[in-house]
Design an enzyme around this catalytic site. Structure first.
Site, PDB file in Angstrom:
ATOM      1  N   HIS B  14     -36.609  13.171  89.087  1.00 45.86           N
ATOM      2  CA  HIS B  14     -37.223  12.097  89.878  1.00 45.86           C
ATOM      3  C   HIS B  14     -36.408  10.811  89.718  1.00 45.86           C
ATOM      4  O   HIS B  14     -35.542  10.708  88.861  1.00 45.86           O
ATOM      5  CB  HIS B  14     -38.688  11.857  89.465  1.00 45.86           C
ATOM      6  CG  HIS B  14     -38.894  11.274  88.104  1.00 45.86           C
ATOM      7  ND1 HIS B  14     -40.103  10.776  87.692  1.00 45.86           N
ATOM      8  CD2 HIS B  14     -38.056  11.103  87.050  1.00 45.86           C
ATOM      9  CE1 HIS B  14     -40.012  10.325  86.447  1.00 45.86           C
ATOM     10  NE2 HIS B  14     -38.791  10.514  86.036  1.00 45.86           N
ATOM     11  N   CYS B  33     -34.924   4.567  84.470  1.00 44.60           N
ATOM     12  CA  CYS B  33     -35.591   5.480  85.418  1.00 44.60           C
ATOM     13  C   CYS B  33     -35.261   5.131  86.862  1.00 44.60           C
ATOM     14  O   CYS B  33     -35.601   5.879  87.789  1.00 44.60           O
ATOM     15  CB  CYS B  33     -37.105   5.452  85.219  1.00 44.60           C
ATOM     16  SG  CYS B  33     -37.605   6.046  83.611  1.00 44.60           S
ATOM     17  N   HIS B  39     -32.962  11.618  87.566  1.00 42.32           N
ATOM     18  CA  HIS B  39     -32.795  12.301  86.278  1.00 42.32           C
ATOM     19  C   HIS B  39     -33.981  13.249  86.127  1.00 42.32           C
ATOM     20  O   HIS B  39     -34.949  13.171  86.884  1.00 42.32           O
ATOM     21  CB  HIS B  39     -32.773  11.282  85.129  1.00 42.32           C
ATOM     22  CG  HIS B  39     -34.034  10.499  85.051  1.00 42.32           C
ATOM     23  ND1 HIS B  39     -34.301   9.430  85.887  1.00 42.32           N
ATOM     24  CD2 HIS B  39     -35.144  10.674  84.306  1.00 42.32           C
ATOM     25  CE1 HIS B  39     -35.501   8.967  85.643  1.00 42.32           C
ATOM     26  NE2 HIS B  39     -36.047   9.705  84.687  1.00 42.32           N
ATOM     27  N   HIS B  41     -36.790  15.903  83.667  1.00 41.28           N
ATOM     28  CA  HIS B  41     -37.569  16.112  82.445  1.00 41.28           C
ATOM     29  C   HIS B  41     -38.026  17.564  82.384  1.00 41.28           C
ATOM     30  O   HIS B  41     -38.179  18.231  83.414  1.00 41.28           O
ATOM     31  CB  HIS B  41     -38.818  15.224  82.433  1.00 41.28           C
ATOM     32  CG  HIS B  41     -38.524  13.754  82.440  1.00 41.28           C
ATOM     33  ND1 HIS B  41     -38.058  13.078  81.335  1.00 41.28           N
ATOM     34  CD2 HIS B  41     -38.627  12.821  83.420  1.00 41.28           C
ATOM     35  CE1 HIS B  41     -37.897  11.798  81.627  1.00 41.28           C
ATOM     36  NE2 HIS B  41     -38.230  11.610  82.903  1.00 41.28           N
ATOM     37  N   ASP B  79     -41.277  23.074  90.169  1.00 33.93           N
ATOM     38  CA  ASP B  79     -40.275  23.524  89.207  1.00 33.93           C
ATOM     39  C   ASP B  79     -38.883  23.555  89.840  1.00 33.93           C
ATOM     40  O   ASP B  79     -38.686  24.116  90.920  1.00 33.93           O
ATOM     41  CB  ASP B  79     -40.646  24.914  88.686  1.00 33.93           C
ATOM     42  CG  ASP B  79     -39.808  25.308  87.479  1.00 33.93           C
ATOM     43  OD1 ASP B  79     -39.424  24.415  86.695  1.00 33.93           O
ATOM     44  OD2 ASP B  79     -39.537  26.515  87.327  1.00 33.93           O
ATOM     45  N   HIS B  80     -37.932  22.912  89.159  1.00 33.35           N
ATOM     46  CA  HIS B  80     -36.553  22.822  89.618  1.00 33.35           C
ATOM     47  C   HIS B  80     -36.442  22.161  91.002  1.00 33.35           C
ATOM     48  O   HIS B  80     -35.673  22.608  91.861  1.00 33.35           O
ATOM     49  CB  HIS B  80     -35.861  24.202  89.575  1.00 33.35           C
ATOM     50  CG  HIS B  80     -35.553  24.619  88.162  1.00 33.35           C
ATOM     51  ND1 HIS B  80     -36.531  25.054  87.300  1.00 33.35           N
ATOM     52  CD2 HIS B  80     -34.401  24.616  87.456  1.00 33.35           C
ATOM     53  CE1 HIS B  80     -35.988  25.318  86.126  1.00 33.35           C
ATOM     54  NE2 HIS B  80     -34.694  25.058  86.189  1.00 33.35           N
ATOM     55  N   GLU B 128     -44.473  13.911  79.903  1.00 29.92           N
ATOM     56  CA  GLU B 128     -43.159  13.725  80.514  1.00 29.92           C
ATOM     57  C   GLU B 128     -42.056  13.957  79.482  1.00 29.92           C
ATOM     58  O   GLU B 128     -41.044  14.594  79.765  1.00 29.92           O
ATOM     59  CB  GLU B 128     -43.064  12.306  81.084  1.00 29.92           C
ATOM     60  CG  GLU B 128     -41.818  12.043  81.888  1.00 29.92           C
ATOM     61  CD  GLU B 128     -41.819  10.623  82.443  1.00 29.92           C
ATOM     62  OE1 GLU B 128     -42.034  10.460  83.642  1.00 29.92           O
ATOM     63  OE2 GLU B 128     -41.630   9.668  81.649  1.00 29.92           O
TER      64      GLU B 128
END
Lengths: 140, 139
Positions: B14, B33, B39, B41, B79-80, B128
């Site tokens: 995000h 951020c 980037h 998590h 996811d991904h 996170e």
């Protein structure tokens, strides 16, 4: 001011989740691998939380050593390295799902933890790192 | 009261940036951020279910059904993925973990009662990193 205090304990035990009133296929659908006939084990982690007011003299809600001794006597000693279904009542008739184990831990501990300034607040039972159950008595 | 909690993981990227502020204000507010390429998590999601323990099964909810539902409604969609671009829920919404928690709760809520009957969605927790946790509870 009320505060919560939590003590953690561990026990390793085996269990099998299987309801003899249901078919093999229904048990498999309901419990997955937990229905396998020979059972399997977990490293259970139990967190016991008391609610209370710190004693003005001792600064403690409850003596944690005493709490540890009670948890060991009522829960860890009877359940550790046992096959719950065969060796620990009531799991000969009650299916040892984490829900039912959490409630049994509560039932064993709650009568031992009724004090003027502290009482049992909740039991959290981890079956694995990815699955845990909280129980805080009947009712909402 | 019996509450069962199941833990899931997903990895996503995000970037925190709002069109309502200048670039300088965004950089000031979101710090690292706000870096332009985003980037990622390894998020941890906990879903808590509250309800009576069924006398026949000894369960609050079927773990298999819960897993399938959470994976279908949430994990597969996140996811991904780069949340800002790949997930329509974040069109016009900054993917902070506060907003992510709300998006997850809405997704889970959508057909919850059809799937789980008397078992209630009790809490959603999004971790996170190991140092921050966002919780919607008493839902």
């Amino acid at each position: 001011m009320e505060m919560l205090i939590t003590r953690k304990a561990e026990f390793s035990a085996s269990h099998r989740c299987y309801n003899p009133q249901l078919s093999e296929a229904e048990n498999r659908a309901l419990y997955g691998e937990s229905a396998d006939s020979r059972g399997h084990g977990h490293n259970y982690v139990v967190e016991v939380t008391l609610v209370g007011v710190p004693d003005p003299v001792t600064g403690m809600i409850f003596d944690l050593k005493r709490l540890k001794d009670i948890i060991n006597r009522e829960v860890v000693d009877p359940m550790d390295h046992r096959y719950l279904n065969y060796e620990v009542k009531p799991f000969d008739t009650v299916i040892p799902t984490p829900e039912n184990i959490a409630r049994e831990v509560w039932k064993r501990l709650e009568p031992q933890l009724r004090f003027q300034n502290a009482k049992l607040h909740a039991v959290r039972l981890y079956e694995t790192e990815d699955l845990y159950v909280d129980y805080s008595g009947e009712g909402e | 009261m019996t509450r069962l909690t199941r833990r899931y993981t997903f990895s996503a990227s995000h970037r925190l940036h709002t069109a309502a502020m200048t670039d300088e204000e965004n950089a000031e507010l979101y710090g690292k951020c706000n870096n332009p390429f985003g980037h990622g998590h390894n998020y941890v999601l906990e879903v808590s279910v509250r309800g009576p323990v069924d006398a026949e099964s000894g369960r609050v909810v079927s773990i298999g059904e819960l897993d399938a539902y959470v994976k279908r409604e949430v994990i597969c969609r996140l996811d991904h993925k780069y949340m800002n671009h790949d997930v329509p829920d974040f069109a016009g919404l900054v993917p902070t973990s506060e907003n992510l928690s709300v998006v997850v709760e809405k997704r889970l809520r959508r057909s919850w009662s059809d799937s789980f009957g008397t078992a209630l969605l009790d809490a959603v927790r999004v971790q996170e990193t190991k140092r921050n946790l966002f919780e919607l509870r008493d839902l």
